[in-house]
Design a protein around this motif. Structure first.
Motif, PDB file in Angstrom:
ATOM      1  N   GLU A  32      92.739-100.567 -69.570  1.00 26.76           N
ATOM      2  CA  GLU A  32      92.326-100.337 -70.964  1.00 26.76           C
ATOM      3  C   GLU A  32      90.803-100.454 -71.127  1.00 26.76           C
ATOM      4  O   GLU A  32      90.175 -99.674 -71.845  1.00 26.76           O
ATOM      5  N   PHE A  33      90.194-101.414 -70.423  1.00 30.69           N
ATOM      6  CA  PHE A  33      88.775-101.683 -70.644  1.00 30.69           C
ATOM      7  C   PHE A  33      87.876-100.670 -69.944  1.00 30.69           C
ATOM      8  O   PHE A  33      86.892-100.204 -70.521  1.00 30.69           O
TER       9      PHE A  33
ATOM     10  N   GLY B   4      77.441-101.460 -81.384  1.00 30.86           N
ATOM     11  CA  GLY B   4      78.699-100.744 -81.593  1.00 30.86           C
ATOM     12  C   GLY B   4      79.801-101.261 -80.694  1.00 30.86           C
ATOM     13  O   GLY B   4      80.167-102.440 -80.771  1.00 30.86           O
ATOM     14  N   ILE B   5      80.295-100.390 -79.807  1.00 32.69           N
ATOM     15  CA  ILE B   5      81.418-100.756 -78.943  1.00 32.69           C
ATOM     16  C   ILE B   5      81.027-101.919 -78.024  1.00 32.69           C
ATOM     17  O   ILE B   5      79.949-101.908 -77.437  1.00 32.69           O
TER      18      ILE B   5
ATOM     19  N   PHE C  50      84.714 -93.536 -73.866  1.00 34.77           N
ATOM     20  CA  PHE C  50      84.233 -93.705 -75.236  1.00 34.77           C
ATOM     21  C   PHE C  50      82.842 -94.337 -75.320  1.00 34.77           C
ATOM     22  O   PHE C  50      81.969 -93.800 -75.967  1.00 34.77           O
TER      23      PHE C  50
HETATM   24  P1  ADP Z   1      89.867-106.792 -79.331  1.00 32.71           P
HETATM   25  O1  ADP Z   1      90.619-107.400 -78.202  1.00 32.71           O
HETATM   26  O2  ADP Z   1      88.931-107.718 -80.009  1.00 32.71           O
HETATM   27  O3  ADP Z   1      90.741-106.001 -80.254  1.00 32.71           O
HETATM   28  P2  ADP Z   1      89.354-104.593 -77.690  1.00 32.71           P
HETATM   29  O4  ADP Z   1      89.490-105.171 -76.355  1.00 32.71           O
HETATM   30  O5  ADP Z   1      90.490-103.850 -78.286  1.00 32.71           O
HETATM   31  O6  ADP Z   1      88.872-105.728 -78.657  1.00 32.71           O
HETATM   32  O7  ADP Z   1      88.103-103.619 -77.720  1.00 32.71           O
HETATM   33  C1  ADP Z   1      86.903-103.931 -77.049  1.00 32.71           C
HETATM   34  C2  ADP Z   1      85.806-103.102 -77.637  1.00 32.71           C
HETATM   35  O8  ADP Z   1      86.073-101.727 -77.425  1.00 32.71           O
HETATM   36  C3  ADP Z   1      85.634-103.288 -79.130  1.00 32.71           C
HETATM   37  O9  ADP Z   1      84.264-103.227 -79.435  1.00 32.71           O
HETATM   38  C4  ADP Z   1      86.368-102.116 -79.717  1.00 32.71           C
HETATM   39  O10 ADP Z   1      85.817-101.750 -80.957  1.00 32.71           O
HETATM   40  C5  ADP Z   1      86.139-101.051 -78.656  1.00 32.71           C
HETATM   41  N1  ADP Z   1      87.249-100.068 -78.565  1.00 32.71           N
HETATM   42  C6  ADP Z   1      88.547-100.277 -78.261  1.00 32.71           C
HETATM   43  N2  ADP Z   1      89.250 -99.143 -78.233  1.00 32.71           N
HETATM   44  C7  ADP Z   1      88.370 -98.153 -78.517  1.00 32.71           C
HETATM   45  C8  ADP Z   1      88.461 -96.744 -78.662  1.00 32.71           C
HETATM   46  N3  ADP Z   1      89.610 -96.083 -78.496  1.00 32.71           N
HETATM   47  N4  ADP Z   1      87.338 -96.066 -78.989  1.00 32.71           N
HETATM   48  C9  ADP Z   1      86.186 -96.714 -79.183  1.00 32.71           C
HETATM   49  N5  ADP Z   1      86.018 -98.016 -79.059  1.00 32.71           N
HETATM   50  C10 ADP Z   1      87.089 -98.752 -78.730  1.00 32.71           C
END
Ligand code: ADP
Ligand code: MG
Length: 317
Positions: A3-4, A24-25, A11
């Motif tokens: 996922e990461f 941002g992300i 993205f």
């Molecule tokens: P959390 O565990 O706090 O929900 P995530 O692990 O889901 O965080 O997400 C990590 C980072 O990646 C965050 O900054 C989130 O906004 C970003 N992110 C997750 N999925 C996507 C996506 N499909 N597109 C863009 N950014 C994303």
């Protein structure tokens, strides 16, 4: 790939970096700098597989449509799109699909200078939820409420082609070039950001036509506490709808949906200036009727009779 690494590769690495994105992300939330004197507009739209698009579509087109329908809502408010977040639910981790999806996504974002600032990635039936953020100068946002009796009703483009594309599997003998054209209308909507400054200056109310003209105009009228009288001969019907569905053409235009044009009202005292302004920009809009005091929609038929128009459009439930 997990996922990461997926988020990073498809993205994060390709995101446009606007100066107003503080970060941002990558964090638990994005941080944005909103300029003084601006209002923040926020809107969300979800696209679900086999409801809003077919699973077999090229993922490029799925992403493209998901972004563009969100931009259309911001356009309807006379705002400028700035940032989106993306909640993506995927049945599987398919790098080829994700590659096409991110290409479609980033091509739209680049076109409108929008940053992808975050999101969420989960497993489940394919669905895409985008939240879009836009900016407009304080006092210049255009809403559904605001239409007044006597205002002229305009639509920004020809209607019905996207609905024709949806119905095309049931229609015999659509020539390949025509089929290509209507599918393009369905898959690649063109949100009317080009009308933003015009709406700010001249429109008393606006809405985007996603569910169908009659349904959406009815929402605008309800919000404004007025009704509308339309002229049947003035409804701009796409020429391919007339060609392949001559009998139902008006129905396609009035209630087909998925057009992502704008419907808006212009007070008569501003109309002359409005027409000069759109002419200067090389745009053409179509006047289709007038706002009236009596609630509901009516339509002037070609034989001179006025009949009630029942608002019809897409509804999930
Ligand atoms: P959390 O565990 O706090 O929900 P995530 O692990 O889901 O965080 O997400 C990590 C980072 O990646 C965050 O900054 C989130 O906004 C970003 N992110 C997750 N999925 C996507 C996506 N499909 N597109 C863009 N950014 C994303
Ligand atoms: Mg998360």
């Amino acid at each position: 790939m997990n996922e990461f690494s997926l988020i990073n590769h498809f993205f994060k690495q390709q995101a446009i970096e606007r100066e107003d994105v503080v970060f941002g992300i990558g964090d638990d939330a994005a941080c944005l700098a909103i300029p003084a004197g601006m209002h923040l507009l926020v809107s969300t739209d979800t696209l679900v597989a086999d409801v809003h698009f077919l699973s077999e579509w090229d993922a490029y087109d799925i992403a493209y449509k998901a972004v563009m329908v969100n931009i259309s809502d911001i356009a309807a408010m006379a705002a400028n799109p700035c940032w989106i977040s993306l909640a993506l639910t995927l049945p599987e981790l398919n790098p080829m699909w994700l590659k096409r999806f991110s290409e479609g996504l980033h091509s739209c974002l680049k076109k409108f200078n929008i940053s992808l600032i975050g999101g969420d990635t989960t497993r489940g039936p394919l669905s895409i939820t985008i939240t879009i953020h836009g900016l407009a100068p304080v006092g210049q946002v255009v809403r559904r409420a605001g239409a007044n009796i006597g205002d002229k009703i305009y639509v920004s483009g020809e209607l019905g082609a996207a609905a024709l594309a949806v119905a095309s599997c049931k229609i015999n003998k659509i020539e390949p070039v025509d089929k290509q054209l209507i599918l393009d209308k369905l898959k690649h909507p063109n949100p009317r950001i080009d009308l933003t400054t015009i709406l700010r200056q001249y429109a008393s109310a606006a809405i985007d036509i996603s569910d169908g003209l009659s349904a959406d105009l009815n929402h605008l009228c309800d919000a404004s506490g007025v009704g509308a009288k339309l002229d049947i001969s003035a409804i701009p019907i796409h020429q391919l709808v007339k060609k392949y569905q001559p009998i139902k053409a008006l129905d396609f235009a009035l209630s087909g949906g998925d057009d992502y044009e704008l419907c808006f009202t212009v007070p008569t005292k501003k109309e002359k200036e409005f027409l000069v302004a759109i002419n200067k920009l090389g745009l053409s809009c179509y006047v289709i009727g007038t706002i009236v005091g009596e609630r509901g929609l009516s339509i002037l038929e070609e034989n001179g009779e006025i009949s009630t128009l029942t608002p019809k459009g897409y509804s999930h439930f």
